[in-house]
Design a protein around this motif. Structure first.
Motif, short mmCIF file in Angstrom:
data_model
loop_
_atom_site.label_atom_id
_atom_site.label_comp_id
_atom_site.label_asym_id
_atom_site.label_seq_id
_atom_site.Cartn_x
_atom_site.Cartn_y
_atom_site.Cartn_z
N ASP A 130 3.70 29.40 42.16
CA ASP A 130 4.08 30.05 40.90
C ASP A 130 4.99 31.23 41.25
O ASP A 130 4.58 32.38 41.25
N LEU A 131 6.25 30.92 41.54
CA LEU A 131 7.19 31.93 42.02
C LEU A 131 7.56 32.93 40.94
O LEU A 131 7.88 32.55 39.81
N VAL A 132 7.54 34.22 41.30
CA VAL A 132 8.08 35.26 40.43
C VAL A 132 9.29 35.90 41.08
O VAL A 132 10.02 36.65 40.44
N GLY A 133 9.51 35.61 42.37
CA GLY A 133 10.68 36.13 43.04
C GLY A 133 10.88 35.50 44.39
O GLY A 133 9.92 35.09 45.05
N ILE A 134 12.13 35.37 44.78
CA ILE A 134 12.49 34.99 46.14
C ILE A 134 13.67 35.87 46.56
O ILE A 134 14.40 36.39 45.72
N ALA A 135 13.82 36.03 47.84
CA ALA A 135 14.99 36.71 48.37
C ALA A 135 15.57 35.82 49.46
O ALA A 135 14.83 35.14 50.18
N VAL A 136 16.87 35.84 49.56
CA VAL A 136 17.55 34.99 50.53
C VAL A 136 18.74 35.74 51.11
O VAL A 136 19.36 36.56 50.43
N HIS A 137 19.02 35.46 52.38
CA HIS A 137 20.16 36.06 53.06
C HIS A 137 20.90 34.97 53.80
O HIS A 137 20.29 34.07 54.38
N GLY A 138 22.22 35.05 53.77
CA GLY A 138 23.03 34.10 54.52
C GLY A 138 24.49 34.23 54.17
O GLY A 138 24.90 35.17 53.48
N PRO A 139 25.30 33.28 54.66
CA PRO A 139 26.72 33.30 54.33
C PRO A 139 26.92 33.29 52.81
O PRO A 139 26.16 32.65 52.09
N LYS A 140 27.91 34.01 52.36
CA LYS A 140 28.13 34.17 50.92
C LYS A 140 28.12 32.84 50.16
O LYS A 140 27.43 32.71 49.15
N ASN A 141 28.91 31.88 50.64
CA ASN A 141 29.02 30.63 49.89
C ASN A 141 27.70 29.87 49.87
O ASN A 141 27.35 29.23 48.88
N GLY A 142 26.93 29.94 50.94
CA GLY A 142 25.63 29.27 50.99
C GLY A 142 24.64 29.91 50.04
O GLY A 142 23.91 29.21 49.32
N VAL A 143 24.61 31.23 50.00
CA VAL A 143 23.70 31.93 49.09
C VAL A 143 24.10 31.67 47.64
O VAL A 143 23.25 31.45 46.78
N ASP A 144 25.40 31.65 47.37
CA ASP A 144 25.86 31.35 46.01
C ASP A 144 25.37 29.98 45.55
O ASP A 144 24.95 29.81 44.40
N LYS A 145 25.39 29.00 46.45
CA LYS A 145 24.90 27.66 46.10
C LYS A 145 23.40 27.66 45.91
O LYS A 145 22.87 26.94 45.05
N VAL A 146 22.68 28.46 46.69
CA VAL A 146 21.22 28.54 46.57
C VAL A 146 20.82 29.08 45.20
O VAL A 146 19.90 28.57 44.56
N VAL A 147 21.50 30.13 44.73
CA VAL A 147 21.09 30.78 43.48
C VAL A 147 21.86 30.26 42.26
O VAL A 147 21.85 30.89 41.20
N LYS A 148 22.45 29.10 42.39
CA LYS A 148 23.17 28.49 41.27
C LYS A 148 22.25 28.40 40.05
O LYS A 148 21.11 27.98 40.14
N GLY A 149 22.77 28.83 38.92
CA GLY A 149 21.99 28.81 37.68
C GLY A 149 21.37 30.15 37.35
O GLY A 149 20.92 30.36 36.23
N ALA A 150 21.34 31.06 38.31
CA ALA A 150 20.81 32.41 38.06
C ALA A 150 21.92 33.29 37.51
O ALA A 150 23.10 32.97 37.62
N ARG A 151 21.53 34.42 36.94
CA ARG A 151 22.53 35.37 36.45
C ARG A 151 22.16 36.78 36.94
O ARG A 151 21.02 37.02 37.31
#
Length: 154
Positions: A130-151
């Protein structure tokens, strides 16, 4: 800069990256959290990334009086929001890409410490967290793809 240069209180070290940052840090929060929960989750998740990826941490600070302060994360931490489905998909994409990822589940609001937190996460299959938060670090384009759909957080 190609060589180390010294200012009044600081040595600028070659290779210390500054803007534009080659990587991105995103904390993704589930919509609908209370303000204190958003702040608490953000602090825990950013701290987890700093602990796991030491190169994210800069050098200590010092004021003009010579008082020293702890180092901080060297680059901006973007805070975004999304639905539970967006968080679940982001978790899956981050893991598939092998990016450093931290998480915070709703169960952790009711636990009393680190050992209980780990036990609460261990008790639930990854897809069922039951996720309320995640954090991620990496290359810009990879992180952008990971958080697709977020604002961006308002």
């Amino acid at each position: 800069m190609t060589t180390a240069e010294s200012t009044d209180h600081e040595t600028i070290v070659p290779g210390e990256s500054g803007p534009p940052w080659p990587t991105k840090i995103v904390v993704l929060l589930r919509e609908g959290l209370l303000p204190w929960q958003e702040l608490n989750v953000t602090a825990f998740l950013a701290g987890a990334l700093a602990a796991a990826v030491p190169e994210l941490v800069g050098r200590p600070y010092e004021d003009a009086d010579g008082t020293r302060y702890l180092p901080m994360i060297r680059q901006p931490v973007l805070v975004m929001t999304g639905s539970a489905d967006v968080l679940a998909a982001a978790r899956e994409r981050a893991l598939q890409r092998g990016l450093p990822t931290s998480l915070f589940t709703a169960d952790l609001f009711a636990t009393g410490g680190d050992a209980e937190n780990r036990a609460a996460v261990r008790a639930v299959r990854g897809a069922d967290l039951d996720l309320v938060g995640i954090a991620v670090h990496g290359p810009k384009n990879g992180v952008d793809k990971v958080v697709k759909g977020a604002r961006m957080h308002p």
